[in-house]
Write a protein that holds these residues in place. Structure first.
Motif, PDB file in Angstrom:
ATOM      1  N   ASN A  14       0.810  -1.217   0.000  1.00 48.07           N
ATOM      2  CA  ASN A  14       0.000   0.000   0.000  1.00 48.07           C
ATOM      3  C   ASN A  14       0.843   1.267   0.000  1.00 48.07           C
ATOM      4  N   SER A  15       2.154   1.101   0.107  1.00 47.03           N
ATOM      5  CA  SER A  15       3.043   2.256   0.133  1.00 47.03           C
ATOM      6  C   SER A  15       3.125   2.903  -1.243  1.00 47.03           C
ATOM      7  N   PRO A  16       3.104   4.240  -1.307  1.00 47.88           N
ATOM      8  CA  PRO A  16       3.257   4.912  -2.609  1.00 47.88           C
ATOM      9  C   PRO A  16       4.614   4.646  -3.241  1.00 47.88           C
ATOM     10  N   SER A  24      14.756   0.803  -6.453  1.00 51.50           N
ATOM     11  CA  SER A  24      15.101   2.225  -6.360  1.00 51.50           C
ATOM     12  C   SER A  24      13.956   3.063  -6.899  1.00 51.50           C
ATOM     13  N   HIS A  25      14.150   4.379  -6.936  1.00 50.00           N
ATOM     14  CA  HIS A  25      13.063   5.279  -7.333  1.00 50.00           C
ATOM     15  C   HIS A  25      12.966   5.448  -8.849  1.00 50.00           C
ATOM     16  N   THR A  26      13.450   4.468  -9.603  1.00 51.95           N
ATOM     17  CA  THR A  26      13.354   4.544 -11.059  1.00 51.95           C
ATOM     18  C   THR A  26      12.134   3.777 -11.572  1.00 51.95           C
ATOM     19  N   GLY A  27      11.213   3.449 -10.673  1.00 51.75           N
ATOM     20  CA  GLY A  27      10.055   2.666 -11.062  1.00 51.75           C
ATOM     21  C   GLY A  27       8.922   3.516 -11.606  1.00 51.75           C
ATOM     22  N   THR A  28       7.734   3.397 -11.008  1.00 57.46           N
ATOM     23  CA  THR A  28       6.568   4.122 -11.475  1.00 57.46           C
ATOM     24  C   THR A  28       6.659   5.597 -11.111  1.00 57.46           C
ATOM     25  N   GLU A  29       5.852   6.393 -11.788  1.00 52.43           N
ATOM     26  CA  GLU A  29       5.809   7.829 -11.485  1.00 52.43           C
ATOM     27  C   GLU A  29       5.388   8.051 -10.039  1.00 52.43           C
ATOM     28  N   LYS A  30       4.491   7.200  -9.541  1.00 53.58           N
ATOM     29  CA  LYS A  30       4.029   7.288  -8.156  1.00 53.58           C
ATOM     30  C   LYS A  30       5.186   7.071  -7.185  1.00 53.58           C
ATOM     31  N   ALA A  31       6.062   6.097  -7.516  1.00 50.90           N
ATOM     32  CA  ALA A  31       7.209   5.811  -6.657  1.00 50.90           C
ATOM     33  C   ALA A  31       8.194   6.973  -6.671  1.00 50.90           C
ATOM     34  N   VAL A  32       8.425   7.547  -7.844  1.00 52.04           N
ATOM     35  CA  VAL A  32       9.334   8.693  -7.957  1.00 52.04           C
ATOM     36  C   VAL A  32       8.827   9.849  -7.108  1.00 52.04           C
ATOM     37  N   GLU A  33       7.540  10.108  -7.171  1.00 47.52           N
ATOM     38  CA  GLU A  33       6.948  11.194  -6.384  1.00 47.52           C
ATOM     39  C   GLU A  33       7.073  10.919  -4.883  1.00 47.52           C
ATOM     40  N   GLY A  37       9.048  13.360  -2.479  1.00 47.56           N
ATOM     41  CA  GLY A  37       8.349  13.974  -1.360  1.00 47.56           C
ATOM     42  C   GLY A  37       9.043  13.710  -0.039  1.00 47.56           C
ATOM     43  N   GLN A  38       9.533  12.477   0.142  1.00 46.62           N
ATOM     44  CA  GLN A  38      10.245  12.150   1.378  1.00 46.62           C
ATOM     45  C   GLN A  38      11.557  12.909   1.473  1.00 46.62           C
ATOM     46  N   PHE A  39      12.244  13.061   0.326  1.00 40.76           N
ATOM     47  CA  PHE A  39      13.487  13.825   0.311  1.00 40.76           C
ATOM     48  C   PHE A  39      13.249  15.268   0.741  1.00 40.76           C
ATOM     49  N   ARG A  40      12.179  15.869   0.255  1.00 39.09           N
ATOM     50  CA  ARG A  40      11.871  17.251   0.617  1.00 39.09           C
ATOM     51  C   ARG A  40      11.611  17.393   2.119  1.00 39.09           C
ATOM     52  N   LYS A  41      10.884  16.433   2.685  1.00 34.11           N
ATOM     53  CA  LYS A  41      10.624  16.476   4.131  1.00 34.11           C
ATOM     54  C   LYS A  41      11.919  16.302   4.914  1.00 34.11           C
ATOM     55  N   ASP A  42      12.716  15.320   4.494  1.00 35.04           N
ATOM     56  CA  ASP A  42      13.969  15.049   5.211  1.00 35.04           C
ATOM     57  C   ASP A  42      14.938  16.216   5.106  1.00 35.04           C
ATOM     58  N   ASP A 103      10.275  -7.562  -2.927  1.00 36.56           N
ATOM     59  CA  ASP A 103       9.247  -6.578  -3.270  1.00 36.56           C
ATOM     60  C   ASP A 103       9.196  -5.436  -2.257  1.00 36.56           C
ATOM     61  N   ALA A 104       9.519  -5.752  -1.001  1.00 35.57           N
ATOM     62  CA  ALA A 104       9.462  -4.735   0.060  1.00 35.57           C
ATOM     63  C   ALA A 104      10.739  -3.918   0.171  1.00 35.57           C
ATOM     64  N   PHE A 105      11.752  -4.291  -0.587  1.00 35.73           N
ATOM     65  CA  PHE A 105      13.058  -3.642  -0.466  1.00 35.73           C
ATOM     66  C   PHE A 105      13.102  -2.364  -1.302  1.00 35.73           C
ATOM     67  N   ASN A 106      13.208  -1.229  -0.655  1.00 33.00           N
ATOM     68  CA  ASN A 106      13.382   0.054  -1.331  1.00 33.00           C
ATOM     69  C   ASN A 106      14.708   0.651  -0.890  1.00 33.00           C
ATOM     70  N   SER A 107      15.616   0.844  -1.826  1.00 30.28           N
ATOM     71  CA  SER A 107      16.904   1.433  -1.487  1.00 30.28           C
ATOM     72  C   SER A 107      16.700   2.855  -0.966  1.00 30.28           C
ATOM     73  N   PRO A 108      17.254   3.177   0.205  1.00 24.48           N
ATOM     74  CA  PRO A 108      17.015   4.502   0.807  1.00 24.48           C
ATOM     75  C   PRO A 108      17.916   5.575   0.214  1.00 24.48           C
ATOM     76  N   ILE A 109      17.937   5.667  -1.098  1.00 24.95           N
ATOM     77  CA  ILE A 109      18.789   6.641  -1.785  1.00 24.95           C
ATOM     78  C   ILE A 109      17.955   7.419  -2.795  1.00 24.95           C
ATOM     79  N   TYR A 110      18.064   8.732  -2.734  1.00 25.29           N
ATOM     80  CA  TYR A 110      17.407   9.593  -3.713  1.00 25.29           C
ATOM     81  C   TYR A 110      18.426  10.609  -4.201  1.00 25.29           C
TER      82      TYR A 110
END
Length: 209
Positions: A14-16, A24-33, A37-42, A103-110
């Motif tokens: 259910n995670s965006p 990594s964040h090279t997937g769907t447009e939703k994932a990139v966003e 968004g998380q980078f901006r908050k951090d 599937d749950a592994f998201n590299s914490p790099i932006y």
């Protein structure tokens, strides 16, 4: 009549940021966003806290990698992550690692564009940008475009995260095959893909009352 229980869907789906088969964040447009968004908050939190630590006029340097207008997905580093993720998926298909964990592994790099970082610093207001200096990324040098060297650098950054998420027992096999996969995809080391750079952003804490 008994009702059949609805299969429980893992919360990460259910995670965006969820993007099946990619880490990594090279997937769907939703994932990139979601990553953006998380980078901006951090980054906002980072600047706020650093502002509390710095005296008026105190200096700080922030580093980012991407020139304006460059897509992370068509850089050597971005494609390296795609190759890395593809082998993790292969290991899941053969049962070497749990598919749910991959599937749950998201590299914490932006990797933010230098203009994106500049915009956030200006909007935050606590720091003044003194100058931005560009240094060549090591991969720009042709002698560094070597799969084994790239894999070693990659391992230094990602090994701990992979071990925690997927288990220590797969680490040696994973990084050994990463080198082999890179050797079979030498095109990612072509000059046109080595677009990363080290942008040093020199900041000065604004004077406040």
């Amino acid at each position: 009549m008994a009702r059949t229980a609805t299969p429980k869907i893992p919360l990460f789906r259910n995670s965006p940021a969820f993007s099946r088969g990619r880490i990594s964040h090279t997937g769907t447009e939703k994932a990139v966003e979601a990553y953006s968004g998380q980078f901006r908050k951090d980054m906002e939190n980072f600047l706020n806290v650093r502002a509390l630590e710095h005296v008026n006029g105190g200096m700080m340097i922030v580093l980012t990698l991407l020139p304006n207008g460059v897509l992370y997905s068509v850089t050597t580093l971005g494609m390296g992550y795609e190759i890395f993720g593809s082998y993790l998926s292969d290991m899941a298909k053969t049962g070497r690692v749990c598919a749910e964990r991959v599937d749950a592994f998201n590299s914490p790099i932006y990797s933010a564009l230098v203009g994106e970082l500049k915009e956030l610093i200006v909007a935050n207001g606590y720091f003044q940008i003194v100058r931005i200096e560009k240094l060549d990324y090591p991969m720009v040098d042709e002698k560094n475009r070597e799969p084994r060297l790239f894999a070693r650098h990659f391992r230094a950054v990602t090994e701990g995260v992979v071990e925690d998420h997927c288990g220590k027992e797969i680490v040696e096999e994973l990084f050994d095959h990463l080198t082999k996969k890179l050797e079979g995809n030498m095109f990612i080391f072509d000059e046109k893909y080595c677009q990363e750079a080290h942008y040093l952003v020199f900041l000065r804490r604004r004077v406040t009352g």
